[in-house]
Design a protein around this motif. Structure first.
Motif, PDB file in Angstrom:
ATOM      1  N   UNK A   8     -23.750  28.823  58.714  1.00 24.04           N
ATOM      2  CA  UNK A   8     -23.982  27.919  57.589  1.00 24.04           C
ATOM      3  C   UNK A   8     -23.230  26.620  57.846  1.00 24.04           C
ATOM      4  N   UNK A   9     -23.494  25.610  57.011  1.00 22.87           N
ATOM      5  CA  UNK A   9     -22.817  24.314  57.163  1.00 22.87           C
ATOM      6  C   UNK A   9     -21.309  24.477  57.024  1.00 22.87           C
ATOM      7  N   UNK A  10     -20.875  25.246  56.026  1.00 25.58           N
ATOM      8  CA  UNK A  10     -19.442  25.445  55.803  1.00 25.58           C
ATOM      9  C   UNK A  10     -18.804  26.180  56.980  1.00 25.58           C
ATOM     10  N   UNK A  11     -19.518  27.156  57.526  1.00 27.54           N
ATOM     11  CA  UNK A  11     -18.998  27.888  58.683  1.00 27.54           C
ATOM     12  C   UNK A  11     -18.864  26.965  59.889  1.00 27.54           C
ATOM     13  N   UNK A  12     -19.835  26.084  60.076  1.00 27.38           N
ATOM     14  CA  UNK A  12     -19.774  25.127  61.183  1.00 27.38           C
ATOM     15  C   UNK A  12     -18.576  24.186  61.018  1.00 27.38           C
ATOM     16  N   UNK A  13     -18.355  23.732  59.799  1.00 32.57           N
ATOM     17  CA  UNK A  13     -17.225  22.832  59.548  1.00 32.57           C
ATOM     18  C   UNK A  13     -15.896  23.528  59.841  1.00 32.57           C
ATOM     19  N   UNK A  14     -15.819  24.789  59.437  1.00 35.00           N
ATOM     20  CA  UNK A  14     -14.609  25.565  59.676  1.00 35.00           C
ATOM     21  C   UNK A  14     -14.374  25.743  61.182  1.00 35.00           C
ATOM     22  N   UNK A  15     -15.445  26.065  61.918  1.00 30.28           N
ATOM     23  CA  UNK A  15     -15.342  26.265  63.362  1.00 30.28           C
ATOM     24  C   UNK A  15     -14.922  24.976  64.073  1.00 30.28           C
ATOM     25  N   UNK A  16     -15.485  23.843  63.647  1.00 31.15           N
ATOM     26  CA  UNK A  16     -15.142  22.568  64.275  1.00 31.15           C
ATOM     27  C   UNK A  16     -13.686  22.213  64.014  1.00 31.15           C
ATOM     28  N   UNK A  17     -13.201  22.496  62.815  1.00 35.58           N
ATOM     29  CA  UNK A  17     -11.793  22.232  62.508  1.00 35.58           C
ATOM     30  C   UNK A  17     -10.884  23.091  63.378  1.00 35.58           C
ATOM     31  N   UNK A  18     -11.324  24.312  63.658  1.00 38.13           N
ATOM     32  CA  UNK A  18     -10.524  25.204  64.503  1.00 38.13           C
ATOM     33  C   UNK A  18     -10.312  24.601  65.890  1.00 38.13           C
ATOM     34  N   UNK A  19     -11.325  23.913  66.411  1.00 41.20           N
ATOM     35  CA  UNK A  19     -11.198  23.277  67.733  1.00 41.20           C
ATOM     36  C   UNK A  19     -10.046  22.282  67.725  1.00 41.20           C
ATOM     37  N   UNK A  20      -9.987  21.452  66.678  1.00 37.98           N
ATOM     38  CA  UNK A  20      -8.920  20.450  66.569  1.00 37.98           C
ATOM     39  C   UNK A  20      -7.561  21.103  66.345  1.00 37.98           C
ATOM     40  N   UNK A  21      -7.501  22.058  65.434  1.00 33.71           N
ATOM     41  CA  UNK A  21      -6.223  22.639  65.023  1.00 33.71           C
ATOM     42  C   UNK A  21      -5.630  23.549  66.095  1.00 33.71           C
ATOM     43  N   UNK A  22      -6.481  24.172  66.885  1.00 34.89           N
ATOM     44  CA  UNK A  22      -5.985  25.047  67.939  1.00 34.89           C
ATOM     45  C   UNK A  22      -5.491  24.257  69.153  1.00 34.89           C
ATOM     46  N   UNK A  23      -6.108  23.112  69.395  1.00 37.79           N
ATOM     47  CA  UNK A  23      -5.742  22.319  70.583  1.00 37.79           C
ATOM     48  C   UNK A  23      -4.802  21.158  70.267  1.00 37.79           C
ATOM     49  N   UNK A  24      -4.853  20.686  69.023  1.00 36.63           N
ATOM     50  CA  UNK A  24      -4.078  19.505  68.599  1.00 36.63           C
ATOM     51  C   UNK A  24      -4.332  18.326  69.535  1.00 36.63           C
TER      52      UNK A  24
END
Length: 205
Positions: A8-24
């Motif tokens: 879903x759109x919300x799931x995609x947004x959550x996944x994309x944020x994980x990319x930033x937050x995990x790698x900084x």
């Protein structure tokens, strides 16, 4: 075998944020379009729209350096955005509560002095009786259409008298309504509802 359901759109947004937050780390759009499908299962075609949505929500920062556009987000950014949103909603709730109380107080204040009373009952009763008489006379006139001119003239005069009487009471109601609206600062619609007055009430023609 059923096809795998897409994110879903919300799931995609959550996944994309994980990319930033995990790698900084900082990323360009092209880099995200390569990383997202492999690491998070977000198809490349939707990455641009998801990133823009996160930017619009204030969860992802962006800046242009030279000809390149970079995106980044830290966990603290998300937390602060949610805290700001929560505080905004709390303030909106408080304002709604204040407006609700002010409206309730105004309604209670407006009711003072407008309780059910004998004068109001008499006015409405006489108005109702006047309308009934008028309808009876009009029905009588229809029965005698094309007959005795003297009878017709008499019926017309009686009808006019009844109509004038009914209109006088309607005029009295309008005067009282105008006085109440100005005196107690209440909306006409609420006044009609409180006293059972037909909002379409008008002079009889």
């Amino acid at each position: 075998m059923s096809k795998r359901k897409g994110l879903s759109v919300e799931e995609k947004k959550k996944k994309m944020l994980e990319i930033f937050h995990e790698s900084l780390d900082f990323y360009q759009l092209k880099e995200l379009e390569k990383i997202a499908p492999k690491q998070k299962g977000v198809i490349a075609q939707s990455v641009k729209d998801v990133i823009q949505s996160l930017v619009d929500d204030g969860l992802v920062d962006t800046d242009k350096i030279g000809t390149s556009v970079y995106y980044w987000s830290y966990p603290s950014k998300t937390r602060k955005s949610k805290e700001r949103l929560l505080e905004q909603k709390k303030n909106q709730l408080q304002e709604c509560k204040k407006k609700l109380k002010a409206t309730s107080d105004a309604v209670e204040k407006a009711k003072i002095g407008r309780e059910e009373n004998e004068q109001r009952r008499c006015i409405l009763k006489e108005l109702s009786e006047g309308k009934s008489i008028l309808e009876e006379l009009r029905a009588e006139m229809r029965k005698y259409q094309g007959k005795d001119p003297k009878t017709m003239k008499l019926l017309k005069e009686q009808t006019q008298i009844a109509m004038d009487a009914a209109n006088r009471w309607i005029d009295n109601i309008f005067i009282l309504k105008h006085w109440c609206v100005n005196r107690f600062n209440i909306e006409e619609e609420k006044l009609n509802k409180e006293f059972g007055i037909d909002p379409d009430l008008d002079y009889i023609k």
